[in-house]
Design a protein around this motif. Sequence first.
Motif, short mmCIF file in Angstrom:
data_model
loop_
_atom_site.label_atom_id
_atom_site.label_comp_id
_atom_site.label_asym_id
_atom_site.label_seq_id
_atom_site.Cartn_x
_atom_site.Cartn_y
_atom_site.Cartn_z
N ARG B 344 51.85 27.57 36.93
CA ARG B 344 52.63 27.27 35.74
C ARG B 344 51.87 27.52 34.46
N ARG B 345 50.56 27.26 34.46
CA ARG B 345 49.78 27.40 33.22
C ARG B 345 49.69 28.87 32.80
N HIS B 346 49.57 29.72 33.77
CA HIS B 346 49.40 31.13 33.45
C HIS B 346 50.71 31.90 33.37
N ASP B 347 51.63 31.57 34.27
CA ASP B 347 52.83 32.40 34.39
C ASP B 347 54.09 31.81 33.76
N ALA B 348 54.08 30.53 33.47
CA ALA B 348 55.34 29.94 33.03
C ALA B 348 55.28 29.37 31.62
N LEU B 349 54.20 28.67 31.30
CA LEU B 349 54.23 27.87 30.08
C LEU B 349 53.51 28.54 28.92
N LEU B 350 53.99 28.23 27.73
CA LEU B 350 53.30 28.58 26.51
C LEU B 350 52.53 27.32 26.15
N ASN B 358 59.09 25.58 24.85
CA ASN B 358 58.99 25.94 26.26
C ASN B 358 60.30 25.74 26.99
N ALA B 359 60.96 24.63 26.69
CA ALA B 359 62.16 24.28 27.44
C ALA B 359 63.31 25.23 27.13
N THR B 360 63.34 25.74 25.89
CA THR B 360 64.50 26.55 25.50
C THR B 360 64.21 28.05 25.55
N LEU B 361 63.04 28.41 26.07
CA LEU B 361 62.64 29.83 26.00
C LEU B 361 63.68 30.77 26.62
N SER B 362 64.25 30.36 27.75
CA SER B 362 65.17 31.27 28.43
C SER B 362 66.61 31.09 27.97
N THR B 363 66.84 30.10 27.12
CA THR B 363 68.23 29.81 26.73
C THR B 363 68.43 29.92 25.23
N GLU B 397 58.35 17.79 20.14
CA GLU B 397 57.42 18.66 19.43
C GLU B 397 56.00 18.57 19.97
N GLN B 398 55.77 17.68 20.94
CA GLN B 398 54.44 17.56 21.53
C GLN B 398 54.09 18.86 22.27
N THR B 399 52.82 19.27 22.18
CA THR B 399 52.48 20.52 22.87
C THR B 399 52.40 20.28 24.37
N VAL B 400 52.82 21.28 25.12
CA VAL B 400 52.91 21.16 26.57
C VAL B 400 51.53 20.95 27.19
N ASP B 401 50.51 21.49 26.54
CA ASP B 401 49.14 21.37 27.04
C ASP B 401 48.74 19.91 27.22
#
Lengths: 319, 511, 316
Positions: B344-350, B358-363, B397-401
Motif C-alpha cells: 500500500r505504501r508504494h503502490d496505493a497511497l500518496l 487519497n480517499a477520493t483519488l479514483s472518484t 486533512e490528516q496526512t495518511v503517513d
Amino acid sequence: MRTILFAMRVLAFCLIASGCAPKEVDHNAPVTGKTPCIALIMKSLANEFFSTMAEGARKHHNDNKKTYDLVVNGMKNETDFSEQVTLIEQMVARSVQSIVIAPADSKAIIPALKRARDAGVLVINIDNRLDPNVLIEVGLTIPFVGPDNWEGAKKAGEAVARMLTKGDSVAIVEGIPTAMNSQERCRGLRDAMNDAGMNIVSSQSGQWEMEKANSIAAAMLSEYPSLKAILCANDSMALGVVAAVAASGRSADVKVTGFDNTSAVGEMIVNGRIVATVDQHGDQLAVHGIEIALSVLAGNSTPKDTTTAVDLVMRKDAR
Amino acid sequence: MQDDPRIEPLLRVENLSKRYASPVLREINLEIMPGEVHALMGANGAGKSTLARILCGLTIPDGGRLFRSGKSFAPQNKRDAQTAGVIMVMQELNLLSTLSVAENIFLDRLPQRAGFICQQQLTRMAVEALQRVGLSDLLPSTIVGTLGMGVRQLLEIAAALARRCQVLILDEPTAALTQREVDLLFSNIRRLQADGVGILYISHRMDEIRSIASRVSVLRDGACVAQYPTGDVNPNQFIRDMSGGESTFVLPRVKKNKFRSTVLTVEKLCVGVRIREVSFSLRSGEILGLAGLVGSGRTLTLRALFGAVRATSGSVTVGEGASGLFTHPSQAVAAGMGMVPEDRRHDALLLSQSVRVNATLSTLPIHSKRGWLNVHSERHSTNRLCDRLKIACKTPEQTVDELSGGNQQKVSLGRWLERSCEVLLCDEPTRGVDAASKASIHNLLRNVAAEGTGVLVVSSELSELFSLCDRILVMSNGRMTGEFTADNWSEEVIHAAAFKGLSTAHRESVT
Amino acid sequence: MKILKDHGDTVGILAVWILLVLLFGVLSDHFLSANTLTTLAGRIPALTVIAAGMTLVLIVGGIDLSVGSVLGLSSAVLGLLMVDWKVPLVISAPIAIVVGMLAGTVNGLFTVGLRIPSFLVTLGMLEICRGAAYLVTRSQTKYIGASVEPLASMLPGTTFPISFFLSVGVVVGLQVLLEKTILGRHIVAIGTNEHAVRLAGIDPRPAKILVFLVCGTCAGVGSLFHCARLGSADPNAGSGMELAAIAAVVIGGTSLLGGRGSVIKTFIGVLIVATLEAGLAQIGASEPLKRVVTGAVIIAAVSVDVFRRRCIGENV
C-alpha cells in the motif's frame, strides 16, 4: 514567399556557420598546394560583435578565394576559455599556417598558443590583448591587431562630459570584471569623467547582458535621484539601461552611452536615447588580422603590433 | 527458566517512556532472556513499533533505562545497537532494489581490497547467509528488484542473521510469507534460540505466537497491560487484553451469497512464461480467493488483468463489456474494476497527502463539475467513509503517513467504495494489519460482495481465505492448479495444489 | 489565527521578504520608496510567469531546464516578426507564445512518451532553443522600440506596469488550477506517487504533458514581458533564467521531489530573489559579494522552510 526566403536564409546560414566550403569537409586532410590556410578563432558567435567580425572575414575570404583558405570557429560560452584551447589544438593538428585569435582570456590561453607557435604556426592576436607580462614570462612575442579600448571609451566619455556640468553625478555599468576590454573601457570612461571633474557615484557590473544592466540601472536610478549620465561598457547593456531610464521617466535628464555601435542602437542614436557609442570597426578587425598574417606568411613584413581605428558615433554621423 | 534470578537477561527495559504529541509509551518494563522468544502483541498504534525502534537505536526515549546483559545500554543510532548485538528486521522492507542480493545482505560491510569489492568472498558469504534461511537456490547476484515480497522478507532476516546478533527483533516477519516460508523461519528461530539468542517477536498472529513464543507481553495505548507465558492463555484472552476487555474479534461466519451474473471472465491469460493460460470466472456477489505460494504468480495475475502489467495473450471480460486485454489501469477502472495493491505504501497511497486526497483519488469526477473540484463534497464523502470503515483519523486533512497500517489499508480500500465497481481485486488486503482492523476489512469485503461486486482476494493466510471466500483457486508456478469450495477445501488439499506446479520445475522460476 | 494556522508557511516566507525589504531600507537611503516598488514590479513579470510554470513542473516531479532558452527563442521570433517583417504586436505576440507552447509540448511528449527523464529532454531543448534563437536573429539584438512597450507601461491609475498585473493573474490562475481542478489534483498526486496514481486508474500521461506545455507557454508569455521591458528582442534573453526560476520556486517551499508546492509562494520567492538583486545593486555591492549573498540567501531560505517543517513534524 517570405517563409521560403527565410528558410533558405536559415539554410544558407547553417552552411556558412558550419565553417567550410564543401572542399574543406575533410578536416583532417593535410592542406596541399600553395594557398595558405588561416584559422580564425573567435569568442561567442552568438555575440553580435563577433558574428559581425566573422562575417567581415568571410566576405574578405570570398573576394580572395585564390589567395588563402579560411576556417572560422567560435565557442559557446564567452568565458569558457578551455573550449578555445581545444580549438587551438585542433587547428594545430589540422596544420593550418596561421591562427588569428580573439582570446577569451588574456592569460590562460597563452600556453596553448605557445604550443601552436612551437609547432610552427603563425599566431596573430586580435580584439582582446594578451597579457604582455605573461607573454614576456613565456618568452613569446605575438603581434596584436586591435582597437584601443581605452581611447574609444575616453572619447565617448569626453563627448558626454561636454553635455554635463562639472560635478554632476554619473554611473558606470561595467562588463564582466575579469575581461581586459571591460577593464580598459571602464578605465577610459573613468579617466574622461575625472578629467572633466564629474562625480562617479557608482560603478557595477552588468555582465555584458541587457537584462542584468537593466536591473542595475534601475537600482542606480532609485538610489541616486541626481544621476545625470550612465556610461556602459557595451551597447547591449546600454539598451537595457535606456529601458530602465525610460521606465523611471527620466529620459530627458539621464544621458546614456554605449560601445560597439551594434545595429540595434542605430535608431537609438538617431532619436538621442543613446548619446554616443564607439565604432571599433569590428567587421574589419579580423580582416586586418588576416591581412597581416598573409603578409607575414608571404614574407612581405615582420610581425608587429597594429592599432586599428576607433571612431566616436553620435547623432550627426549615425548611420 | 527465564524467571531464574541468577541469569542476567540479555536485554532489560526499565520504565521506558516516550511521547510525541501524546504519550506513545508509558513506563514499559520488559526482559528478554537468553534463548527466549518473547512475543509482543497489541493493536496497531499500541506502541510496539516505537518500542522496537528504541531498542535498535532509531528513536531516542524520553525516560527509563535499558540494560544489555546488565550493562547500561543507550543506543543513539542503528550502528550503536548493532555493535551491541541488537538487530531488528523491519516490517517495511529496507532493501535497495537496484542492488544484488549479496550486496544488500552485506551492504555496510562489503568485503573489500583497496576499495574494490571482493566479489568472490562476497558471493561465498552470501551463499552461506542464504542457506541459513533456506534460500540456497537463490543466486547471490540476483537483483533484489526482481524478487517477490516474501523472498525479500527472508533476505532481510538473512541479513540480520549474518551479523553477530544476540537480540533479534522481528516486526511482523511473516506478514508476506507463505506457510512453507513461515515454517522455514520458525526452524531458524529455534536454531537461534538454541544458540542462546534472545528474540523479540512482534506479531498479530496468535497461532504463530503460541507455537514459537514462550512469553507474551500485551501493549495497549503505550502501556504494558499483561505479561504471561503463552501456554496459559486462549486467543480470546489476547483479544480482550489488546482491546481493553471487550472482544472485537468475531469468529467469521460464511454467509451464502446468491450469485448472479458473471462479472469477470478471464481466458487463457499469459504473461511471458510467468503466467501460463490462467482461466477463471467471477460472479456478481462472489468472493473468490486466490491461494498459492509467494511467487506462484497470484499478484502478477491480478496486475495483468488490471492492465498494470502487459499480458502477452489471453482475454479479460468485465461484465457486459468487450473481451480483450487492458493496456493501462485507467481502461480497467473505466470498465468497472478496482484494485487494492499488496504494497500500500508504494503502490496505493500518496503518503504525504491527506486522507481526503487519497480517499477520493479514483472518484474525482464524482466530486467535480466540468473539471472544477468541490472540496466540500470530498470532505463529506471522506467523513462518511471514515465512519463506515472506522478509520481512526483526526480530520480528513490528516496526512495518511501518520495513520497506522490498518487505517492506511482501509483508506486504500475505501477509495473504491464510492464508485460501484463490478470487480474488486484485493492483493493481501490484511497484510500487517491489527486484528481489529482485519475483522472490519473482512466485514467490509463481505458487504461489498453483498452489494453485487465480484471480489477477488489474494492472500497467503489460508484461514483468512477460508473465513472470507465462497470459492478458492490455487495457483502454482504460474498455472491454475486447483479450485475448491467450502465443501471440499482443507489446508491439506490446498497445500497439495500449491506445490503441484513445483514438483518438476525449479525454484528459480518461481522467484 | 486560523489564517496563521492554514497559511503559516506563506506568512513565514512573506516575513522573510519583508525582513529583506526592511534590511535594505536600513542599508540604503532610497530603497524604501514607491519608486523602488515600481522598479521591482517592472522587473519581475517575466521571472514570475516562468517560475509559476516551473512550479507546476516541479510539483509533478519533473524539471524544465529549457525555460530560459525558450524565452530567448520566443523573444527572437517576436523580434524577427516585429522588426524585420513589420508584423504588429497583436499578431506576433500570440505567435511568440505558440513557439513557447510548442517547445513545452515537445518536452512533454518526449519525457512522457519515451519515458526519458525531463532533466535530459529539457537540457537538450535548452541547447536547441538557444541555437534556434541565434539562427532566427543571426545573433543580432533587435530593437523593437515603442510598438512593444505598451505591455510594460503603467496601468492607468496605478504605478505598476500592466505586465505586472498580467503576471500576477497567471500566478493566481495557476494556483486556482492547482487547488480547484481535477487536473491540479492529478498533478499533485502524480508528483507524490505516480505509480499509485496509475494503479488508482488514472492515466498520468496527459496531465504530465499538459504541465510541460503550460510551462513552455509561460516561457512564451515571459518573453513578451521581457521584450516589453527592454524594448528589444535579444537572442541572449533569459540565459540562466531557469536557475533563477528554480531558486525562486524552491525558496517558495516547493519540493524538488514533487508532490508539494504552491504558485503563490513561488511568487513570494520571486519577490525575494528580485528584491535581493535590486537591493544589492542599490547599496552598490560588488559583483563577487552579490553572488555570495544571493547564494547564501537561497540556502538560508530553504533551510528555514525545512526547519519549520521538521518542527511541526512533517516529513521532508
